[in-house]
Design an enzyme around this catalytic site. Structure first.
Site, short mmCIF file in Angstrom:
data_model
loop_
_atom_site.label_atom_id
_atom_site.label_comp_id
_atom_site.label_asym_id
_atom_site.label_seq_id
_atom_site.Cartn_x
_atom_site.Cartn_y
_atom_site.Cartn_z
N CYS A 63 -10.32 -5.29 35.52
CA CYS A 63 -10.72 -6.10 36.67
C CYS A 63 -12.08 -6.70 36.30
O CYS A 63 -12.38 -6.84 35.12
CB CYS A 63 -10.75 -5.29 37.97
SG CYS A 63 -12.02 -4.02 38.03
N LYS A 64 -12.91 -7.03 37.27
CA LYS A 64 -14.20 -7.65 36.92
C LYS A 64 -15.18 -6.63 36.36
O LYS A 64 -15.78 -6.87 35.31
CB LYS A 64 -14.80 -8.35 38.15
CG LYS A 64 -16.09 -9.08 37.82
CD LYS A 64 -16.58 -9.91 39.00
CE LYS A 64 -17.85 -10.67 38.64
NZ LYS A 64 -18.30 -11.51 39.75
#
Length: 111
Positions: A63-64
């Site tokens: 994810c980020k």
């Protein structure tokens, strides 16, 4: 509580080896701006409904920054998947100079 298998960017081979899939659980706008080529995109909230879309081989989940992917890994381990969370997520991937692609027509970036 299930332990979350986690790897740092230094522990991820470059280039990625055959037989290692990548699952990106970010939102569609984040994906469009920059993602790992060949990754499977299933936003975190869609995971339970889209298990059939997931790779069955060993999978790196991103994810980020690593929070949503850690949630995804915890859930997928319970479902019997061979998954590992990328600590630091796409920000660490980008900082390490790893290749990304974009769907926006602009140079790829993590947003």
């Amino acid at each position: 509580m299930t332990a979350i298998p986690t790897v740092s960017i230094d522990g991820v081979p470059d280039p990625l080896p055959e037989g290692l899939a990548v699952l990106d659980v970010r939102e569609p706008v984040e994906w469009a701006h920059g993602h790992i080529e060949g990754a499977v995109h299933v936003p975190l909230m869609e995971l339970p409904q889209r298990l059939a879309d997931l790779p069955r081989e060993q999978t790196l989940v991103v994810c980020k920054v690593g929070g949503r992917s850690a949630q995804a890994v915890g859930y997928l381990v319970e479902q019997g998947y061979d998954v590992v969370n990328l600590d630091g997520g796409m920000l660490e991937w980008e900082a390490a100079g790893r290749p990304m692609v974009s769907d926006t027509g602009q140079p790829p970036q993590v947003v």
